[in-house]
Write a protein that holds these residues in place. Structure first.
Motif, PDB file in Angstrom:
ATOM      1  N   LYS A 152       0.856  -1.193   0.000  1.00  0.00           N
ATOM      2  CA  LYS A 152       0.000   0.000   0.000  1.00  0.00           C
ATOM      3  C   LYS A 152       0.889   1.239   0.000  1.00  0.00           C
ATOM      4  N   ASP A 155       1.307   6.842   2.343  1.00  0.00           N
ATOM      5  CA  ASP A 155       0.391   7.851   2.895  1.00  0.00           C
ATOM      6  C   ASP A 155      -1.079   7.411   2.855  1.00  0.00           C
ATOM      7  N   PHE A 156      -1.304   6.101   2.642  1.00  0.00           N
ATOM      8  CA  PHE A 156      -2.681   5.627   2.519  1.00  0.00           C
ATOM      9  C   PHE A 156      -3.398   5.672   3.872  1.00  0.00           C
ATOM     10  N   VAL A 157      -4.651   6.148   3.831  1.00  0.00           N
ATOM     11  CA  VAL A 157      -5.517   6.175   5.022  1.00  0.00           C
ATOM     12  C   VAL A 157      -6.660   5.204   4.798  1.00  0.00           C
ATOM     13  N   SER A 158      -6.779   4.208   5.659  1.00  0.00           N
ATOM     14  CA  SER A 158      -7.754   3.145   5.472  1.00  0.00           C
ATOM     15  C   SER A 158      -9.174   3.605   5.818  1.00  0.00           C
ATOM     16  N   ASN A 159     -10.136   3.025   5.069  1.00  0.00           N
ATOM     17  CA  ASN A 159     -11.553   3.298   5.333  1.00  0.00           C
ATOM     18  C   ASN A 159     -12.198   2.241   6.220  1.00  0.00           C
ATOM     19  N   THR A 161     -13.515   0.469   9.272  1.00  0.00           N
ATOM     20  CA  THR A 161     -13.964   1.095  10.528  1.00  0.00           C
ATOM     21  C   THR A 161     -13.718   0.237  11.756  1.00  0.00           C
ATOM     22  N   GLU A 172      -2.092  -4.090   9.740  1.00  0.00           N
ATOM     23  CA  GLU A 172      -1.387  -3.640   8.543  1.00  0.00           C
ATOM     24  C   GLU A 172      -1.833  -4.450   7.325  1.00  0.00           C
ATOM     25  N   GLN A 175      -5.266  -3.258   6.115  1.00  0.00           N
ATOM     26  CA  GLN A 175      -5.156  -1.982   5.407  1.00  0.00           C
ATOM     27  C   GLN A 175      -4.614  -2.164   3.981  1.00  0.00           C
ATOM     28  N   THR A 186     -16.256  -1.438   4.241  1.00  0.00           N
ATOM     29  CA  THR A 186     -15.627  -0.635   5.288  1.00  0.00           C
ATOM     30  C   THR A 186     -15.578  -1.404   6.592  1.00  0.00           C
TER      31      THR A 186
END
Length: 1011
Positions: A152, A155-159, A161, A172, A175, A186
């Motif tokens: 990945k 700078d990836f930000v996971s959705n 929840t 990790e 993600q 999500t």
């Protein structure tokens, strides 16, 4: 395929993606599983894996899509994919203790062995695999990421929840699945078990992630700044930041060949700023990942001549596989020619001293242009073959280029063509430049510009002709050009004769612009323009002002800097620079509007701030270069070699000539320096060239430059301080062959059979002969045969007794006594003589005027002639029969040894004649008596005998040959065929000798059994 677990660590993305994705894009109809309807969200993905045989249903025709996937089922699926790609089952199948090799489920046993070896799945803390245990979604995330090599962005930000519900080690991985769209929800539900249907979709989505580093099939080396990377899959765009090579700066990346529908490969071209080093291995990473196939090894390229061709009647083109070093490439002595009228190859300069040699911009092509037609210069007719040799060249990296010889034929049948017509002017001009496809002659050529004759002259380049028109040509105006009777140097006329075309005079009205002003030293400024400048226009239009506007320097000498095409002008300030107390001067360089370019365009007057600092720094030595004898440096040839001393700045000579050269053993060899002939390199004034009086042997030398030998060119004329530097003489830099004289210094023939013979040959070399080759007797042949056994070589150094380098030696070939078998003149072949650099002398054939036979003749044959006489043959002709000849021989007749003293009683020796010349013919005379005598017999029996005692009658001691003979009583010539046995021995050497000058006596001891 051999099993290679490391290669398959990230196996799926690298070997399966293309095939499986193809199926995923266009799946077959819904499988006939009765519990998987066609509208099932996972139906297509299940079909994809079923079609490939990677996943299967149950015997009852169901797939059980909602059943939780077990660890054993996952292992079997992964193993099927691997085996489909040629991976073999490891020999040791005991992968986990809870599934031993004898487990009844053989497919499970093999699957576990494969996935363990591939690192895809592992056991628990006790080493057990637990095949019936269910796989949770977070466990599945880890296996998928590891197996497919998914990553990945940093700078990836996971959705997702519910990451907080996952184990810390699993977050990790989850993600990564989110970043790659392998999971689409999500809410990931990490603790829940994954179903069989879900697993099928996860696998197919992972395959659809796209091309990764594992998809790299091959990395190909193109050149030192270019690589081609072939991916298995389609890349629609590439970015330089996606690629990395350790220690290499990437300049750009581009797609060379997009993926074809059937091939599914993409070729990406990587251009590097950093040159790739020969023999070094590089690994390419793509998006932070790499693979086994992402490596490339830069081949070690052996520099070589690729081809040599006579491209027209006046030019020879030499192509190389690598850029070549300019100095050696432009040295005309490195190109040799041999025709059918030449005894040996000679340098190009010998054939054509004014021939030109040009090196292409890329350094890979040399073009030799002869002053007239090639055949004319060589003295041969067109179509006659000649040999062309390229030698002593180096690559741009300093590697030796192997000698190359080929046969060429110059027989140009191709007509030249007009390539280009140019004329430029500010307003008017009378010059027109013609460029042809090959050199053309000016003799007989006629040119018209708008109907008026123009003067035809050779241009500055071989293929150029310059026309001077009778009328003035105006800028922006078009003119008609007619060329008549232009022909190449094979007398081929222009393809169209006459040739008519039109050209337009290009208007050049643009003023030159200053691009850079650089203070080089405290009395030299370099100014670079955007165009070639007329240096004559700088005088009177250049001055240096102080800050008050007062002119301080008005006398400036302008010269064009070499190699800049006239764009960089060096301004030598001739006046005194008014330095302040801080030894600086801040002022203004004024370049007036009278300064013009070569087309006469005046520049706009400009002012440039300059800061000049007084130069108080002494020049220092920064390095040295050794030029081997016969080598070229800066356009000049140094027959005895030279030492080039590089200084930190441009210099001239001061007052001292204190220059010394010391060997590594401390011997002063300054006599090797031609100090009086030293000079500053006109092409690089920071270099001083010191010619040598003779070559140097390989090794390290200390060069000592004393005080005040050079001074810089600044206002202060700073002189150097005494310093030493090392001169390295590499044996490989010596390309001069040793010289072997074809005329012996002296020849001493043998005077007897104990003195032996000697031949003395002189040999020289610029740096020293290899004495091992000189003293190798196998390098000499006498009359085409090896030297006689026992021959040896001794050496005498000419000149100084300290000439341990062996630069001038007399070589004595010592031939032992009793080795020369005939008087006369001999030929001495001398080959394989080398110097210490390995250069081999040309073979020589020396004529040795006179050697004398000092070998004794030997008895070689003893045969009975057709008339029953004995013929003695020798290894060489012997002298004529004399009194006492028989005393040198002893005979054993029918077993009786006859005393030598008795030979003459029944033997006579005579000289052979005709084909037996040089041999002896021996006649045995026998006696015949009729009866008894001396009580030897009581009855008459007509005996035939050899009268050994010489008393005329048969007695004890005589040799009885026959009784009852029918021969008449008295003496008779014996037919030796009547003898039962006969031997002859050489027992003396007082009389029998060969016919040589030394009259060598016969060898004693030889014995021959005649019968």
């Amino acid at each position: 395929m051999a099993y290679q677990p490391k290669s398959y660590r990230k196996f799926l993305a690298g070997t399966v993606s293309a095939a499986v994705v193809a199926s995923a894009v266009a799946p077959v109809a819904a499988a006939s599983f009765k519990d998987v309807p066609a509208d099932n969200v996972h139906a297509d993905d299940i079909n994809t894996l079923v079609e490939k045989g990677y996943i299967k249903g149950y015997p009852d025709g169901t797939f059980k899509p909602n059943n939780s996937l077990t660890r054993g089922e996952a292992a079997i699926i992964f193993a099927r994919i691997l085996k489909d790609k040629g991976v073999e089952v490891p020999a040791d199948k005991n992968a986990f203790p809870d599934v031993p090799a004898d487990h009844p489920n053989t497919e499970l046993v093999e699957a576990l062995a494969i996935v363990k070896a591939a690192g895809v799945m592992t056991g628990d803390e006790k080493g057990n695999f637990n095949p019936n245990a269910k796989i949770t979604r977070e466990q599945m995330a880890k296996v998928l990421v590891e197996a497919f090599g998914l990553t990945k962005p940093a700078d990836f930000v996971s959705n997702v929840t519910d990451l907080d519900q996952a184990a810390p080690w699993a977050r990790e991985y989850i993600q990564v699945l989110d970043a790659t769209d392998v999971t689409l929800n999500t809410e990931f539900m990490p603790k829940k078990n994954v179903t069989r249907a879900q697993f099928a979709s996860f696998v197919v989505r992972a395959l659809n992630v796209g091309v990764t580093a594992a998809d790299i099939q091959e990395v190909k080396f193109v050149d030192e700044n270019t690589l081609e990377v072939t991916f298995n899959g389609e890349l629609k765009e590439v970015k330089a930041e996606d690629f990395a090579i350790e220690g290499v700066e990437i300049e750009s990346v581009s797609i060379k060949a997009a993926a074809a529908a059937e091939a599914k490969t993409t070729v990406v071209v990587i251009k590097t700023k950093t040159k790739l080093e020969e023999g070094k291995s590089y690994t390419i990473s793509y998006k932070g990942q790499t693979s086994e196939k992402a490596k490339v090894e830069v081949p070690v390229i052996t520099p070589a001549v690729e081809s040599v061709s006579a491209i027209n009647a006046k030019q020879i083109e030499v192509k190389f596989n690598v850029p070549v070093e300019k100095t050696t490439a432009l040295n005309k002595d490195n190109y040799k020619i041999q025709t059918n009228i030449d005894a040996s190859a000679v340098a190009l300069t010998t054939k054509d001293a004014t021939a030109s040699v040009e090196l292409s911009a890329d350094g890979k092509t040399v073009t030799i242009t002869t002053s007239t037609a090639i055949n004319t210069k060589l003295g041969i007719s067109a179509g006659t073959p000649f040999k062309f040799t390229v030698e002593n060249l180096k690559s741009a990296k300093g590697k030796e280029i192997e000698k190359y010889t080929t046969t060429l034929v110059s027989d140009d049948k191709v007509a030249p063509t007009l390539v280009n017509v140019t004329a430029t002017a500010k307003s008017t001009t009378t010059k027109v430049t013609l460029e042809f496809s090959e050199p053309v002659q000016t003799t007989g050529a006629i040119a018209y510009v708008d109907g008026e004759a123009a003067t035809v002259q050779a241009g500055s380049k071989p293929n150029e002709i310059v026309l001077t028109t009778a009328q003035t040509l105006s800028a922006n105006k078009t003119y008609e050009l007619t060329l008549l009777n232009f022909k190449d140097f094979a007398d081929n006329f222009l393809k169209e004769n006459p040739t008519t075309t039109k050209f337009t005079v290009v208007a050049d009205t643009v003023a030159p612009v200053v691009q850079e002003v650089k203070v080089v030293r405290d009395n030299l400024i370099e100014v670079t323009f955007d165009k070639a400048m007329d240096v004559t226009t700088f005088a009177g239009n250049t001055r240096v002002l102080d800050l008050n506007g007062i002119a301080r320097i008005t006398n400036v000498v302008a010269t064009a800097k070499s190699g800049t095409g006239g764009k960089t002008i060096r301004l030598d300030l001739q006046g005194t620079v008014p330095f302040n107390d801080n030894n600086t001067f801040v002022g203004t360089l004024v370049l007036g509007d009278g300064i013009k370019d070569v087309n006469g365009n005046a520049k706009v007057a400009t002012s440039h701030s300059v800061t000049i600092t007084k130069d108080t720094v002494r020049p220092v030595i920064t390095g040295t270069t050794y030029v081997a004898p016969g080598g070229q440096y800066s356009g000049s040839t140094y027959n005895n070699g030279a030492i080039v001393v590089k200084f930190s700045e441009e210099v001239g000579f001061a007052t001292s000539t204190d220059i010394k050269l010391i060997t590594s053993t401390g011997v002063d060899t300054s006599s090797s320096l031609n100090i009086a002939g030293r000079l500053v390199n006109s092409n690089d004034r920071a270099e001083v060239i010191i010619p040598l009086t003779g070559g140097l042997t390989a090794g390290d030398y200390t060069l000592r430059i004393g005080n005040d030998v050079v001074k810089d060119l600044s206002t202060q004329a700073n002189k150097n301080i005494a310093a030493t530097t090392t001169v390295k003489v590499d044996s490989s830099s010596d390309k001069t062959k040793p010289v072997v004289s074809a005329t012996p210094v002296s020849v001493t023939a043998a005077t007897n059979q104990t003195s032996g013979s000697t031949i003395v040959i002189n040999m020289t070399d610029n740096v020293g002969l290899d004495l091992a080759t000189v003293q190798n007797v196998n390098n000499y042949l006498l009359n085409g045969k090896p030297l006689p056994s026992g021959s040896y070589i001794t050496i005498r150094h000419n000149g100084l007794s300290s000439d341990t380098a062996a630069t001038n030696i007399d070589v004595t070939i010592n031939i032992p006594a009793q080795s020369i078998t005939k008087d006369g003149s001999y030929t001495l072949n001398i080959t394989n003589i080398k110097d210490k650099a390995g250069n081999t002398a040309d073979p020589k054939v020396a004529t040795v005027s006179l050697l004398l036979d000092d070998v004794s003749p030997e008895l070689k044959t003893a045969t009975i002639s057709s008339n029953g006489l004995l013929v003695l043959g020798f290894t060489e002709d012997v002298n004529t029969v004399t009194t006492g000849t028989s005393a040198d021989f002893q005979f054993v007749i029918n077993g009786t040894e006859v005393n030598v003293a008795n030979n003459s009683r029944f033997l006579t020796f005579a000289n052979g004649t005709g084909t037996d010349d040089g041999k002896y013919v021996v006649t045995f005379t026998a006696k015949v008596d009729a009866g008894a005598d001396n009580n030897v017999a009581t009855t008459a029996d007509n005996r035939l005998f050899l009268d050994v005692d010489g008393d005329g009658t048969y007695n004890t001691g005589d040799i009885l040959l026959q009784t009852g003979t029918t021969k008449a009583v008295g003496t008779t010539t014996l037919d030796l065929n009547l003898l039962s046995s006969l031997k002859v021995k050489v027992v003396g050497n007082t009389t029998v000798k060969d016919r040589s000058t030394l009259a060598n006596p016969i060898k004693v001891g030889t014995e021959i059994t005649v019968k």
